[in-house]
Design a protein around this motif. Structure first.
Motif, PDB file in Angstrom:
ATOM      1  N   SER A   1      22.109 -25.851 -15.676  1.00 16.46           N
ATOM      2  CA  SER A   1      20.879 -26.404 -15.099  1.00 16.46           C
ATOM      3  C   SER A   1      20.204 -25.430 -14.134  1.00 16.46           C
ATOM      4  O   SER A   1      19.025 -25.569 -13.844  1.00 16.46           O
ATOM      5  N   SER A   2      20.949 -24.448 -13.658  1.00 13.83           N
ATOM      6  CA  SER A   2      20.353 -23.443 -12.770  1.00 13.83           C
ATOM      7  C   SER A   2      19.297 -22.626 -13.509  1.00 13.83           C
ATOM      8  O   SER A   2      18.448 -21.998 -12.892  1.00 13.83           O
ATOM      9  N   GLY A   3      19.365 -22.611 -14.839  1.00 18.25           N
ATOM     10  CA  GLY A   3      18.368 -21.882 -15.629  1.00 18.25           C
ATOM     11  C   GLY A   3      18.570 -20.382 -15.663  1.00 18.25           C
ATOM     12  O   GLY A   3      17.775 -19.651 -16.239  1.00 18.25           O
ATOM     13  N   GLU A   4      19.640 -19.897 -15.044  1.00 20.33           N
ATOM     14  CA  GLU A   4      19.806 -18.431 -14.976  1.00 20.33           C
ATOM     15  C   GLU A   4      20.491 -17.835 -16.211  1.00 20.33           C
ATOM     16  O   GLU A   4      20.451 -16.633 -16.417  1.00 20.33           O
ATOM     17  N   TYR A   5      21.091 -18.691 -17.036  1.00 19.60           N
ATOM     18  CA  TYR A   5      21.896 -18.151 -18.143  1.00 19.60           C
ATOM     19  C   TYR A   5      21.164 -18.207 -19.478  1.00 19.60           C
ATOM     20  O   TYR A   5      20.421 -19.143 -19.749  1.00 19.60           O
ATOM     21  N   ASP A   6      21.426 -17.208 -20.310  1.00 10.18           N
ATOM     22  CA  ASP A   6      20.888 -17.261 -21.682  1.00 10.18           C
ATOM     23  C   ASP A   6      21.990 -17.191 -22.747  1.00 10.18           C
ATOM     24  O   ASP A   6      21.695 -17.267 -23.939  1.00 10.18           O
ATOM     25  N   VAL A   7      23.249 -17.036 -22.328  1.00 16.33           N
ATOM     26  CA  VAL A   7      24.390 -17.028 -23.259  1.00 16.33           C
ATOM     27  C   VAL A   7      25.578 -17.723 -22.582  1.00 16.33           C
ATOM     28  O   VAL A   7      25.760 -17.581 -21.364  1.00 16.33           O
TER      29      VAL A   7
ATOM     30  N   LEU B   1      23.432 -10.478 -27.467  1.00 15.48           N
ATOM     31  CA  LEU B   1      22.752 -11.745 -27.166  1.00 15.48           C
ATOM     32  C   LEU B   1      22.309 -11.918 -25.725  1.00 15.48           C
ATOM     33  O   LEU B   1      21.465 -12.760 -25.440  1.00 15.48           O
ATOM     34  N   CYS B   2      22.887 -11.158 -24.817  1.00 14.01           N
ATOM     35  CA  CYS B   2      22.579 -11.408 -23.406  1.00 14.01           C
ATOM     36  C   CYS B   2      21.468 -10.498 -22.914  1.00 14.01           C
ATOM     37  O   CYS B   2      21.616  -9.277 -22.906  1.00 14.01           O
ATOM     38  N   SER B   3      20.336 -11.109 -22.498  1.00 15.49           N
ATOM     39  CA  SER B   3      19.330 -10.278 -21.840  1.00 15.49           C
ATOM     40  C   SER B   3      19.139 -10.702 -20.387  1.00 15.49           C
ATOM     41  O   SER B   3      18.652  -9.926 -19.578  1.00 15.49           O
ATOM     42  N   LYS B   4      19.551 -11.964 -20.059  1.00 15.02           N
ATOM     43  CA  LYS B   4      19.441 -12.413 -18.666  1.00 15.02           C
ATOM     44  C   LYS B   4      20.822 -12.390 -18.020  1.00 15.02           C
ATOM     45  O   LYS B   4      21.181 -11.460 -17.322  1.00 15.02           O
ATOM     46  N   LYS B   5      21.608 -13.409 -18.311  1.00 18.94           N
ATOM     47  CA  LYS B   5      22.929 -13.520 -17.680  1.00 18.94           C
ATOM     48  C   LYS B   5      23.823 -14.365 -18.572  1.00 18.94           C
ATOM     49  O   LYS B   5      23.366 -15.361 -19.137  1.00 18.94           O
TER      50      LYS B   5
ATOM     51  N   CYS C   1      30.281  -4.356 -20.200  1.00 18.99           N
ATOM     52  CA  CYS C   1      29.123  -4.086 -21.059  1.00 18.99           C
ATOM     53  C   CYS C   1      27.849  -3.964 -20.215  1.00 18.99           C
ATOM     54  O   CYS C   1      26.751  -3.848 -20.764  1.00 18.99           O
ATOM     55  N   GLY C   2      27.995  -4.036 -18.903  1.00 17.64           N
ATOM     56  CA  GLY C   2      26.845  -3.877 -18.017  1.00 17.64           C
ATOM     57  C   GLY C   2      25.988  -5.124 -17.922  1.00 17.64           C
ATOM     58  O   GLY C   2      24.828  -5.053 -17.516  1.00 17.64           O
ATOM     59  N   LYS C   3      26.540  -6.274 -18.306  1.00 26.20           N
ATOM     60  CA  LYS C   3      25.763  -7.512 -18.264  1.00 26.20           C
ATOM     61  C   LYS C   3      25.983  -8.238 -16.947  1.00 26.20           C
ATOM     62  O   LYS C   3      27.069  -8.172 -16.351  1.00 26.20           O
ATOM     63  N   ASP C   4      24.954  -8.955 -16.532  1.00 29.68           N
ATOM     64  CA  ASP C   4      25.075  -9.835 -15.387  1.00 29.68           C
ATOM     65  C   ASP C   4      25.876 -11.041 -15.876  1.00 29.68           C
ATOM     66  O   ASP C   4      25.498 -11.659 -16.878  1.00 29.68           O
ATOM     67  N   ALA C   5      26.983 -11.350 -15.221  1.00 32.27           N
ATOM     68  CA  ALA C   5      27.859 -12.410 -15.728  1.00 32.27           C
ATOM     69  C   ALA C   5      28.238 -13.390 -14.631  1.00 32.27           C
ATOM     70  O   ALA C   5      28.397 -13.009 -13.468  1.00 32.27           O
ATOM     71  N   GLY C   6      28.351 -14.657 -14.999  1.00 36.18           N
ATOM     72  CA  GLY C   6      28.796 -15.695 -14.063  1.00 36.18           C
ATOM     73  C   GLY C   6      30.040 -16.378 -14.607  1.00 36.18           C
ATOM     74  O   GLY C   6      30.334 -16.273 -15.797  1.00 36.18           O
ATOM     75  N   GLN C   7      30.753 -17.069 -13.707  1.00 33.40           N
ATOM     76  CA  GLN C   7      32.010 -17.696 -14.107  1.00 33.40           C
ATOM     77  C   GLN C   7      31.938 -19.214 -14.004  1.00 33.40           C
ATOM     78  O   GLN C   7      31.460 -19.740 -13.007  1.00 33.40           O
TER      79      GLN C   7
END
Ligand SMILES: *Cc1c(COP(=O)(O)O)cnc(C)c1O
Length: 361
Positions: free
Chosen positions: A122-128, A73-77, A97-103
């Motif tokens: 609201s930052s708009g950076e996440y897709d999952v 499911l993750c293509s952005k972050k 899994c090599g994904k860009d991840a935030g906490q």
């Protein structure tokens, strides 16, 4: 062989009946007999997930499909909501899994605040977003309804919710809440042996998966869906557990979902009452305390490991001595699955009898 009963929050005690349901001869997983079994459990699963989306059967523990969800499911972050051992680990898994991840991280035992989630998204950076509904490690249940209210404001963000230790213990209406991927395992709240994971995937999530590369094979949502349409799984499934699943679902409907939820709340209240009568405290805030297990703060310096040993040897019960970094400072008692007033009373009476020996003198 173990000669004591499990009251740890997973794997939990499995009934004789459930074990017997697994003793059915194995069939070919491409045979019409298997298709019949698969198609007979499907509407029951959709009913308990409260969804019209398909429910896939994965021969793995929950982590298989937790990792799989990130990969599909993750293509952005991905934003990992972190509030205990399982949710913290999901961040580690996302990275592996090599994904860009935030906490979005709080202390163990604290809940995920829906306002903080709104700010982060609201930052708009996440897709999952990944969320553990019931953090088994610290007995904390996140406010799922309020969290999903926020998530529905962000239609481009796919929600993945782990309900391994809360599924069927409290209401989790998937479609009504708008959860994209709802997943669980069999060895906790469903009171089955380990080895099978269940996940229901929304159309939106399926569309996303179509656009994501490197989904792998074993947990590829498209493979699950393609086979699902034929009444099958991508690879050879753990057929005995699918028989156990059918048995378990029938048992749940025979009791009634509402009655099952009420039983879990009542038994959990019983454990909470015992906690306060004994001068102990809940580890999380009461408002966010789990309904399927109790994580107790060891405010009386009980020698937990020794108490648990005695409980096993003398009373044939086992509780949990605390998870990871809060081992010893906490202990946990499960009321998931088939527990009753009688079995919870028996356990609490047994602990009461032993407790004086394990308090500081
Ligand atoms: C136990 C647990 C898991 C991990 O399940 P496995 O079946 O060991 O993969 C994940 N999430 C939660 C909330 C759990 O309690």
């Amino acid at each position: 062989m173990i000669d004591y009963k499990l009251f740890i929050p997973g794997p939990i005690n499995v009934s004789e009946e459930t074990y017997r349901s697994m003793g059915t001869p194995v069939m070919g997983h491409r045979s019409p007999d298997f298709v019949e079994l698969y198609r007979s459990v499907q509407p029951k699963l959709q009913r308990i997930f409260a969804t019209e989306d398909p429910v896939f059967l994965s021969t793995s523990s929950a982590w298989g499909v937790m990792e799989g969800s990130v990969r599909n499911l993750c293509s952005k972050k991905v934003l990992n909501c972190m509030c205990g051992a399982f949710s913290d680990k999901w961040y580690d898994v996302s990275n592996r899994c090599g994904k860009d991840a935030g906490q979005l991280k709080v202390e163990w035992g604290q809940h995920i605040d829906p306002e903080d989630l709104r700010t982060a998204l609201s930052s708009g950076e996440y897709d999952v977003v990944t969320l553990v509904h019931n953090e088994t490690s610290c007995g904390m249940m996140n406010p799922l309804v309020e969290i999903m209210d926020v998530l529905r404001e962000f239609p481009d963000v796919i929600s993945v919710v782990d309900t391994v230790s809360s599924f069927s213990a409290v209401p989790i209406p998937k479609d009504e809440l708008g959860i994209d991927v709802l997943l669980t395992g069999t060895q906790k709240a469903l009171a089955m042996p380990p080895g099978l994971a269940l996940l229901s995937v929304s159309e939106r999530a399926m569309k996303r998966a179509e656009q994501v590369d490197d989904r792998g094979y074993y947990f590829d949502f498209l493979e699950f869906n393609k086979n699902h349409e034929k009444g099958m799984t991508p690879s050879t499934p753990v057929i005995p557990l699918i028989h156990a699943l059918e048995h378990t679902l029938d048992k749940i409907f025979a009791e009634g979902m509402e009655a099952r939820f009420a039983r879990h709340t009542r038994l959990n209240d019983k454990v909470r009452a015992w906690v306060s009568q004994n001068g102990l405290a809940l580890f999380p805030q009461e408002q966010y305390a789990s309904r399927s297990l109790t994580c107790v703060k060891n405010t009386r310096d009980i020698e937990i490991a020794a108490l648990n040993d005695a409980l096993k040897k003398e009373k044939k019960f086992s509780i949990d001595g605390g998870y990871g970094k809060i081992k010893g400072q906490t202990f946990r008692i499960s009321n998931m699955g088939d527990e009753s007033d009688e079995t919870i009373d028996e356990l609490l009476t047994a602990i009461d009898e032993l407790l004086p020996r394990f308090l500081p003198s």
